[in-house]
Design an enzyme around this catalytic site. Structure first.
Site, PDB file in Angstrom:
ATOM      1  N   ARG A  72       0.866  -1.176   0.000  1.00 15.85           N
ATOM      2  CA  ARG A  72       0.000   0.000   0.000  1.00 15.85           C
ATOM      3  C   ARG A  72       0.902   1.225   0.000  1.00 15.85           C
ATOM      4  O   ARG A  72       1.527   1.544   1.012  1.00 15.85           O
ATOM      5  CB  ARG A  72      -0.872  -0.045   1.258  1.00 15.85           C
ATOM      6  CG  ARG A  72      -2.104   0.808   1.205  1.00 15.85           C
ATOM      7  CD  ARG A  72      -2.794   0.805   2.562  1.00 15.85           C
ATOM      8  NE  ARG A  72      -1.984   1.518   3.535  1.00 15.85           N
ATOM      9  CZ  ARG A  72      -1.964   1.257   4.833  1.00 15.85           C
ATOM     10  NH1 ARG A  72      -2.696   0.295   5.332  1.00 15.85           N
ATOM     11  NH2 ARG A  72      -1.210   1.960   5.645  1.00 15.85           N
TER      12      ARG A  72
ATOM     13  N   HIS B  23      -3.504   4.194   4.978  1.00 15.17           N
ATOM     14  CA  HIS B  23      -4.727   3.380   4.987  1.00 15.17           C
ATOM     15  C   HIS B  23      -5.877   4.129   4.320  1.00 15.17           C
ATOM     16  O   HIS B  23      -6.536   3.638   3.418  1.00 15.17           O
ATOM     17  CB  HIS B  23      -5.067   3.014   6.426  1.00 15.17           C
ATOM     18  CG  HIS B  23      -6.466   2.537   6.631  1.00 15.17           C
ATOM     19  ND1 HIS B  23      -6.956   1.397   6.023  1.00 15.17           N
ATOM     20  CD2 HIS B  23      -7.490   3.044   7.361  1.00 15.17           C
ATOM     21  CE1 HIS B  23      -8.222   1.231   6.381  1.00 15.17           C
ATOM     22  NE2 HIS B  23      -8.566   2.214   7.178  1.00 15.17           N
TER      23      HIS B  23
ATOM     24  N   TYR C 106       4.214   4.547  11.370  1.00 15.88           N
ATOM     25  CA  TYR C 106       4.446   3.105  11.505  1.00 15.88           C
ATOM     26  C   TYR C 106       5.328   2.503  10.416  1.00 15.88           C
ATOM     27  O   TYR C 106       5.527   1.306  10.393  1.00 15.88           O
ATOM     28  CB  TYR C 106       3.124   2.342  11.603  1.00 15.88           C
ATOM     29  CG  TYR C 106       2.110   2.618  10.504  1.00 15.88           C
ATOM     30  CD1 TYR C 106       2.211   1.976   9.276  1.00 15.88           C
ATOM     31  CD2 TYR C 106       1.065   3.515  10.702  1.00 15.88           C
ATOM     32  CE1 TYR C 106       1.298   2.232   8.266  1.00 15.88           C
ATOM     33  CE2 TYR C 106       0.148   3.778   9.700  1.00 15.88           C
ATOM     34  CZ  TYR C 106       0.265   3.134   8.486  1.00 15.88           C
ATOM     35  OH  TYR C 106      -0.638   3.378   7.495  1.00 15.88           O
TER      36      TYR C 106
END
Lengths: 377, 342
Positions: free
Chosen positions: A274, A278, A287
């Site tokens: 990705r 998100h 992260y």
């Protein structure tokens, strides 16, 4: 109108009756390959179908542009949120292209692009994310189930639909999409198990994009790969490079073919990444590091195919320009359509709760109507 | 056309004979399956065994395992698969075996089953019937006696039905299977073996979903109830005659939609109301019914609307359940409190 009379319900595709429902006999190996299957950049690319690959390229370019446009629309406040599939376009496009018209697609909330590649109007596909209704289309028209927001809950639907089609003698296949995080959900397990026991014609596509919001795969699952999960259910598991559209198309096609022929379900894990957060409400820098993202940029699905097709003389500069222009046109049309305010009827709130409105809803509808009339005065 | 004197007319009409609610439910599924090939029964143990309560007895044999299917033991999977089957034009009838076993399926029920019509603007209704044997009084151990109706009635999009008689078991289940909306069909398991004179002809006379019935006429107060508590209320009404109370008993039959008019008409006439159900009182259906009665019958009421419910506790162990379940004495004591003094 009863359910049976609705367009597309149990449409008959009875070319040859599919094999009867029976226990698993398929000889396909259960264990996935140790490394993700690849075509682009390998000798296997010699057998590429130029026409199919040109189509894939066009869809990839369009998909990349769609992602960019939808993200821009979020920044302008036209969409509440948009879960981007930049970097995952090959999975989305392959999922849509391997299905026949009579087949069904069961997308998750991230799979807008797969729905669009299957033919869904780009504006209708964004209805959920714009917020004017939950689903912007009739699922029966293109055989695309509503984008599912709860994780993995659409997987048992795909199993049930495929099973029902089989019971009715239709050779219909259901392809259901889920993320790596979704494989931890109970519904994932129950769907796999039902599909294998029923030998339902289903293909499960797991897009392993590395993170469930912020949680990396290592904290999500201790399995060697997510494709290994198939073994315990008694179905073949395939591990594929999710950025390689040719590999994705080949593996998914094979799974669809087996399902249609009565060979039962397959679990396909697409290893991808990705590239964006998100959703655009999320901060991915908390992260993961830039180095990881940069490494994946070198393995971009659009560039991978472009390089292969150019080297093979299937695509030239003119071809690239044509596809980019077509994508720009799509984006402009989408932008224009999305900049118009949707016309909403508040009375719709009560229109589709029950086939016949209850007394309670009639009262509440009257209350809202009176409020609207008072506002109008 | 000649009239035969040798063929008695009565022979064509099956005469009423003793039947159980369990038999009526089986018959309802059987008749629905025979009439409509899209009706499919599914659940754990429903096939070869015929269900742990034998409600699906004989269906797999008569219609085959494709129409009456033993599924893996997984309630979310059962209901989730039923969603997909309904999307393809079938009418699944799923069994949840016991009330508390339905809880793993709640996400499917609430996030998908109840909402599919709404989220697709009516394009994709889901005609699923979810049979849930519910309630206590059979000496079941933990997780086998819950009354979970409050969860279902709080979920928009679900129809919630519960029969209390043999005739209704047949009629309401047929109506549920025929409904284009998902129906939670709550079966009062302690009434499964209660017998009544019933003939399969009778169901044609049973009113459909959304209609309450006055099971006993009376003038001095109204008992409003449903499902397993109906026989208890009828017994209480008989006993109350000795105390000089002439009780009317209303059987709701369906909780959603709620037949407010029948309840209101009765309470306006009697001026007093008691709602009786097994599930807990706080946030239970009785709270809603009492509120509606208060709103619509305020000037007709001679006393506050009272409730007799199960206690607000996890369902008790079987040796203590008699203290929890609303019984005749507790109902009579509550009726006595309707002699309200300002």
């Amino acid at each position: 109108m009863t359910v049976q009379e609705l367009p597309g319900a149990g449409a008959s595709h009875r070319s040859t009756p599919p094999p009867a429902w029976r226990p698993r006999t398929d000889a396909a190996p259960l264990l996935p390959d140790p490394e993700p299957y690849r075509v682009l950049g390998t000798g296997a690319a010699d057998r590429l179908d130029p026409v199919l690959m040109r189509r894939c390229y066009a869809e990839l370019v369009r998909g990349r542009r769609y992602n960019a446009q939808a993200t821009a629309l979020t920044r302008q406040g036209r969409l509440a949120v948009y879960p981007s599939t930049v970097g995952q376009e090959a999975c989305e496009i392959a999922a849509a292209l391997v299905l026949e018209e009579r087949d069904w697609l069961f997308p998750s909330y991230r799979d807008t692009l797969a729905a669009v590649a299957r033919g869904l109007d780009p504006v209708q596909a964004l209805t959920l994310l714009r917020g004017d209704w939950h689903t912007g289309y009739d699922p029966r028209e293109l055989r695309i189930a509503p984008l599912s927001t709860p994780l993995a809950t659409q997987l048992p639907h795909a199993v049930g639909l495929a099973h029902a089609a089989r019971l009715r003698g239709d050779d219909v296949v259901a392809l259901a999409m889920v993320g790596d995080g979704g494989t931890s959900e109970g519904d994932f397990h129950e769907a796999m198990n039902f599909a294998a026991v029923w030998q339902a014609p289903v293909v499960f596509l797991v897009q392993n994009n590395g993170f469930a919001i912020s949680v990396p795969l290592a904290k999500q699952s201790a399995a060697p790969t997510l494709a290994h999960k198939a073994v315990g259910y008694g179905m073949p598991g395939r591990l594929v490079d999710g950025n390689d559209v040719a590999a994705m198309h080949e593996v998914l096609s094979e799974a669809v073919r087996r399902a249609r022929a009565g060979g039962g379900p397959t679990l396909v894990e697409a290893v991808t990444y990705r590239m964006e957060a998100h959703t655009n409400a999320d901060d991915a820098t908390r992260y993961r590091g830039d180095a990881e993202v940069e490494a994946w940029k070198a393995h971009d699905p659009v560039a991978l195919l472009e390089r292969e097709l150019t080297a093979r003389g299937i695509l030239d500069e003119e071809g690239v320009r044509v596809e980019r222009e077509a994508a720009e046109e799509m984006a402009a049309a989408l932008r224009e359509a999305m900049n118009a305010d949707p016309v909403l009827d508040p009375m719709d709130l009560f229109a589709h709760v029950y086939a016949e409105q209850t007394g309670r809803l009639r009262e509440q509808a009257a209350l809202l109507r009176a409020e609207l009339e008072a506002e109008g005065e | 056309m000649t009239t035969s004197t040798t063929t008695p007319v009565a022979a064509a009409v099956p005469r009423a004979k003793p039947a159980t609610m369990a038999q009526a439910l089986t018959r309802a599924m059987r008749d629905a399956m025979a009439e409509d090939p899209t009706v499919h029964v599914m659940g754990e143990d429903v096939g070869t065994l015929g269900g742990v309560f034998r409600i699906t007895d004989g269906l797999a044999k008569e219609f085959g395992e494709d129409r009456c299917t033993d599924t893996p033991l997984a309630e979310a999977g059962i209901l989730g698969a039923a969603v997909g089957m309904a999307m393809y034009g079938l009418r699944p009838v799923v069994e949840m075996q016991f009330d508390a076993f339905a809880y793993p399926a709640f996400e499917q029920l609430i996030s998908h089953v109840a909402k599919m019509r709404n989220r697709t603007r009516g394009a994709m209704p889901l005609p699923i019937t979810i049979r849930v044997p519910y309630g206590g009084g059979i000496g079941g151990v933990e997780h086998h006696s819950d009354s979970s109706e409050a969860y279902y009635v709080a979920t928009p999009g679900l129809t919630v039905v519960t029969p209390a008689t043999v005739e209704d078991a047949y009629g309401l289940l047929r109506a549920s299977i025929a409904s284009d909306d998902p129906v939670v069909f709550l079966e009062p398991k302690r009434l499964y073996w209660a017998k009544a004179d019933w003939s399969p002809e009778a169901p044609a006379r049973v009113p459909g979903i959304g209609t309450a019935l006055v099971r006993r006429s009376g003038a001095s107060a109204t008992l409003i109830t449903y499902g397993p508590s109906l026989p208890v209320c009828l017994e209480a009404a008989e006993a109350a005659r000795e105390e000089g109370w002439d009780l009317e008993v209303v059987d709701l039959r369906s909780l959603v939609p709620f037949d407010e008019d029948t309840v209101v008409e009765s309470v306006r006439r009697t001026g007093r109301a008691v709602v009786v159900h097994e599930s807990g009182g706080f946030g239970g259906p009785g709270a809603e019914i009492a509120a509606r009665i208060t709103e619509r019958c305020f000037h007709h009421l001679e006393a506050p609307v009272l409730r007799v419910t199960g206690f607000d506790i996890p369902y008790p162990p079987p040796m203590l359940e008699k203290h929890h379940l609303p019984g005749v004495d507790r109902i009579l004591d509550t009726v006595a409190r309707l002699q309200w003094e300002n």
